[in-house]
Design a protein around this motif. Sequence first.
Motif, PDB file in Angstrom:
ATOM      1  N   ARG A  97       0.829  -1.202   0.000  1.00 56.42           N
ATOM      2  CA  ARG A  97       0.000   0.000   0.000  1.00 56.42           C
ATOM      3  C   ARG A  97       0.861   1.247   0.000  1.00 56.42           C
ATOM      4  O   ARG A  97       1.956   1.282   0.552  1.00 56.42           O
ATOM      5  CB  ARG A  97      -0.912   0.014   1.226  1.00 56.42           C
ATOM      6  CG  ARG A  97      -1.918  -1.100   1.235  1.00 56.42           C
ATOM      7  CD  ARG A  97      -3.138  -0.834   2.079  1.00 56.42           C
ATOM      8  NE  ARG A  97      -2.901  -0.141   3.324  1.00 56.42           N
ATOM      9  CZ  ARG A  97      -3.887   0.252   4.141  1.00 56.42           C
ATOM     10  NH1 ARG A  97      -5.127   0.016   3.801  1.00 56.42           N
ATOM     11  NH2 ARG A  97      -3.631   0.868   5.258  1.00 56.42           N
ATOM     12  N   TYR A 117       0.190   3.902   1.528  1.00 53.77           N
ATOM     13  CA  TYR A 117      -0.020   4.671   2.748  1.00 53.77           C
ATOM     14  C   TYR A 117      -0.169   3.724   3.928  1.00 53.77           C
ATOM     15  O   TYR A 117      -0.457   2.537   3.749  1.00 53.77           O
ATOM     16  CB  TYR A 117      -1.262   5.564   2.634  1.00 53.77           C
ATOM     17  CG  TYR A 117      -2.545   4.805   2.319  1.00 53.77           C
ATOM     18  CD1 TYR A 117      -3.357   4.298   3.335  1.00 53.77           C
ATOM     19  CD2 TYR A 117      -2.954   4.593   1.001  1.00 53.77           C
ATOM     20  CE1 TYR A 117      -4.523   3.603   3.051  1.00 53.77           C
ATOM     21  CE2 TYR A 117      -4.121   3.907   0.710  1.00 53.77           C
ATOM     22  CZ  TYR A 117      -4.891   3.409   1.735  1.00 53.77           C
ATOM     23  OH  TYR A 117      -6.045   2.717   1.459  1.00 53.77           O
ATOM     24  N   THR A 118       0.041   4.244   5.134  1.00 50.01           N
ATOM     25  CA  THR A 118      -0.067   3.426   6.344  1.00 50.01           C
ATOM     26  C   THR A 118      -1.413   3.602   7.034  1.00 50.01           C
ATOM     27  O   THR A 118      -2.026   2.627   7.478  1.00 50.01           O
ATOM     28  CB  THR A 118       1.060   3.783   7.332  1.00 50.01           C
ATOM     29  OG1 THR A 118       1.026   5.195   7.588  1.00 50.01           O
ATOM     30  CG2 THR A 118       2.414   3.396   6.776  1.00 50.01           C
ATOM     31  N   THR A 119      -1.873   4.839   7.161  1.00 54.67           N
ATOM     32  CA  THR A 119      -3.128   5.121   7.862  1.00 54.67           C
ATOM     33  C   THR A 119      -4.009   6.016   6.996  1.00 54.67           C
ATOM     34  O   THR A 119      -3.557   6.564   5.985  1.00 54.67           O
ATOM     35  CB  THR A 119      -2.864   5.838   9.195  1.00 54.67           C
ATOM     36  OG1 THR A 119      -2.329   7.144   8.917  1.00 54.67           O
ATOM     37  CG2 THR A 119      -1.880   5.066  10.064  1.00 54.67           C
ATOM     38  N   ASP A 135      -2.355   9.344   6.903  1.00 53.42           N
ATOM     39  CA  ASP A 135      -1.196   9.330   6.002  1.00 53.42           C
ATOM     40  C   ASP A 135      -1.652   9.448   4.555  1.00 53.42           C
ATOM     41  O   ASP A 135      -1.106  10.244   3.766  1.00 53.42           O
ATOM     42  CB  ASP A 135      -0.398   8.043   6.215  1.00 53.42           C
ATOM     43  CG  ASP A 135       0.818   7.956   5.305  1.00 53.42           C
ATOM     44  OD1 ASP A 135       1.502   8.981   5.124  1.00 53.42           O
ATOM     45  OD2 ASP A 135       1.087   6.859   4.780  1.00 53.42           O
ATOM     46  N   ARG A 159      -7.405  -2.190   9.409  1.00 55.28           N
ATOM     47  CA  ARG A 159      -7.386  -2.928   8.147  1.00 55.28           C
ATOM     48  C   ARG A 159      -7.766  -4.392   8.315  1.00 55.28           C
ATOM     49  O   ARG A 159      -8.062  -5.078   7.328  1.00 55.28           O
ATOM     50  CB  ARG A 159      -6.038  -2.782   7.447  1.00 55.28           C
ATOM     51  CG  ARG A 159      -4.827  -3.274   8.203  1.00 55.28           C
ATOM     52  CD  ARG A 159      -3.571  -3.088   7.353  1.00 55.28           C
ATOM     53  NE  ARG A 159      -3.387  -1.687   7.020  1.00 55.28           N
ATOM     54  CZ  ARG A 159      -2.637  -0.837   7.713  1.00 55.28           C
ATOM     55  NH1 ARG A 159      -1.997  -1.270   8.792  1.00 55.28           N
ATOM     56  NH2 ARG A 159      -2.507   0.411   7.360  1.00 55.28           N
ATOM     57  N   GLU A 214       3.229   3.529  17.300  1.00 55.34           N
ATOM     58  CA  GLU A 214       3.740   2.650  16.255  1.00 55.34           C
ATOM     59  C   GLU A 214       2.781   1.484  16.014  1.00 55.34           C
ATOM     60  O   GLU A 214       2.534   1.087  14.868  1.00 55.34           O
ATOM     61  CB  GLU A 214       5.120   2.110  16.649  1.00 55.34           C
ATOM     62  CG  GLU A 214       6.228   3.152  16.640  1.00 55.34           C
ATOM     63  CD  GLU A 214       7.548   2.582  17.118  1.00 55.34           C
ATOM     64  OE1 GLU A 214       7.655   1.335  17.281  1.00 55.34           O
ATOM     65  OE2 GLU A 214       8.496   3.366  17.349  1.00 55.34           O
ATOM     66  N   ARG A 268      -0.273   2.826  14.206  1.00 54.69           N
ATOM     67  CA  ARG A 268       0.032   3.089  12.797  1.00 54.69           C
ATOM     68  C   ARG A 268       0.086   1.780  12.003  1.00 54.69           C
ATOM     69  O   ARG A 268      -0.358   1.717  10.861  1.00 54.69           O
ATOM     70  CB  ARG A 268       1.358   3.840  12.681  1.00 54.69           C
ATOM     71  CG  ARG A 268       1.656   4.323  11.254  1.00 54.69           C
ATOM     72  CD  ARG A 268       2.839   5.265  11.183  1.00 54.69           C
ATOM     73  NE  ARG A 268       4.070   4.595  11.587  1.00 54.69           N
ATOM     74  CZ  ARG A 268       4.822   4.955  12.623  1.00 54.69           C
ATOM     75  NH1 ARG A 268       4.473   5.995  13.375  1.00 54.69           N
ATOM     76  NH2 ARG A 268       5.928   4.304  12.920  1.00 54.69           N
ATOM     77  N   GLU A 269       0.601   0.722  12.614  1.00 52.56           N
ATOM     78  CA  GLU A 269       0.717  -0.570  11.931  1.00 52.56           C
ATOM     79  C   GLU A 269      -0.645  -1.108  11.501  1.00 52.56           C
ATOM     80  O   GLU A 269      -0.798  -1.664  10.410  1.00 52.56           O
ATOM     81  CB  GLU A 269       1.419  -1.576  12.851  1.00 52.56           C
ATOM     82  CG  GLU A 269       1.576  -2.961  12.239  1.00 52.56           C
ATOM     83  CD  GLU A 269       2.247  -3.943  13.187  1.00 52.56           C
ATOM     84  OE1 GLU A 269       2.251  -5.159  12.871  1.00 52.56           O
ATOM     85  OE2 GLU A 269       2.761  -3.506  14.244  1.00 52.56           O
ATOM     86  N   TYR A 270      -1.650  -0.956  12.366  1.00 52.53           N
ATOM     87  CA  TYR A 270      -2.978  -1.510  12.084  1.00 52.53           C
ATOM     88  C   TYR A 270      -3.979  -0.452  11.619  1.00 52.53           C
ATOM     89  O   TYR A 270      -5.122  -0.788  11.322  1.00 52.53           O
ATOM     90  CB  TYR A 270      -3.521  -2.215  13.332  1.00 52.53           C
ATOM     91  CG  TYR A 270      -2.688  -3.403  13.733  1.00 52.53           C
ATOM     92  CD1 TYR A 270      -2.806  -4.617  13.057  1.00 52.53           C
ATOM     93  CD2 TYR A 270      -1.765  -3.311  14.771  1.00 52.53           C
ATOM     94  CE1 TYR A 270      -2.034  -5.713  13.415  1.00 52.53           C
ATOM     95  CE2 TYR A 270      -0.983  -4.391  15.145  1.00 52.53           C
ATOM     96  CZ  TYR A 270      -1.114  -5.595  14.453  1.00 52.53           C
ATOM     97  OH  TYR A 270      -0.334  -6.663  14.803  1.00 52.53           O
ATOM     98  N   ASP A 271      -3.556   0.799  11.536  1.00 50.14           N
ATOM     99  CA  ASP A 271      -4.457   1.930  11.284  1.00 50.14           C
ATOM    100  C   ASP A 271      -5.572   1.938  12.333  1.00 50.14           C
ATOM    101  O   ASP A 271      -6.760   1.945  12.022  1.00 50.14           O
ATOM    102  CB  ASP A 271      -5.044   1.895   9.874  1.00 50.14           C
ATOM    103  CG  ASP A 271      -5.631   3.247   9.469  1.00 50.14           C
ATOM    104  OD1 ASP A 271      -5.572   4.188  10.287  1.00 50.14           O
ATOM    105  OD2 ASP A 271      -6.144   3.369   8.342  1.00 50.14           O
TER     106      ASP A 271
END
Length: 436
Positions: free
Chosen positions: A2, A4-6, A9, A49, A214, A217-220
């Motif tokens: 992807r 983007y991360t979130t 973002d 996600r 962090e 951000r990893e999982y939104d």
Amino acid sequence: MRAYTTQMDAARKGIVTPQMEQVAKKEKRTEEDIRELVAGGQAVIPANRRHTCLEPEGIGSMLRTKINVNLGVSRDCKDYNIEMEKVMSAVKLGAESIMDLSSHGNTRPFRQKLTRECPAMIGTVPVYDSVIHYQRDLADLKAKDFVDVVRLHGEDGVDFVTLHCGITRKTIEQIRKHKRKMNLVSRGGSLVFAWMSMTGEENPFYEYYDEILEICREYDMTVSLGDACRPGCLADATDVCQMEELVRLGELTKRAWEQDVQVMVEGPGHVPLNQVAANMEVQKSICMGAPFYVLGPLVTDIAPGYDHITAAIGGAVAAMSGAAFLCYVTPAEHLALPNVEDVKQGIIASKIAAHAADVAKGIPGARDADDRMAEARRNLDWDAQFACALDPDRAKTVREERLPEEDHSDTCSMCGKFCAVRSMNKALSGEYIDIL
């Protein structure tokens, strides 16, 4: 991979995500409007996600006011099937969010079932689950244990987590010095306070905030900054403890935005009616317009059994003044775990408050149903009236249980043939108006 991360973002990179597209359609706004609000932090789209059945919603003061429903099992009410019945009832009644506040048993399978089957946003309070997950008393937990549970909830697909990051060692001295009438009434806040008191350590959600960001951000996963010092009675409203914590939440909001993590800020609580709007204005200023998520607020302390009404009064004023997200309150508040009927009454009261505020704010399309209702009432079209109602089944049941003895096609038992609408319709069309 992807781009983007979130959601934040993506918005900042000029990308309109599928979730933003869906929110734009629901809100009758352009996709660019939604993207700009998310990019600036004035709206959030909680959408882990891993929550693949989610029907995304936007939360922000410029959007429709959303409703959250708190559910979950406790030691005295252990039936997960009953809680799932409440969940599906809440979604059917229009709740956009479910918070699983389970505090007993094997909580993970229920949480995973929610994110597999429930289309509403799912929120949790990880500090509750820490004791349950590790099966250890509060004082035996290590700081990293709390952080690991946040990660666990991210893995399970939770869309937003309430984290009581804003109380620190300094808060302990403030609470003792200012001698609040109700101390802390936030369940999560009191657990963090107790852990700090017993261990002598700093709040782990504050100390390890960067690591938690962090994970989010990893999982939104959206951060909902919990208000541990929210007032639990009118006497404690807008006091030093509440305001000092809010200032810290503003700082934590900025730090999350720097990591492209979406943020909501939680608010009171019990607040006198004349202070509700002021509380919203202060939060908007200190937290830079981040969506405000309020419990009620309850505008009096003396209505146990009717606190869904107390909260709806405060909620309407709060949402009209800038709150974006209302946590429902049921008739069982302060008394017991709500049953299915309590859940329904709490949702309807909150939906009324949210809708009234949206009409007052001029949210696009907010008054459409009211205008359809007015037309249906003018035409004495009962089926059309039921279709416009927040709770069609309730409206239909009340009418059918109390029909007039005659001519019930165009009147009700309140006025009968004295009905003003009937009389005006006949008068304007030149018909004879029979009363007796």
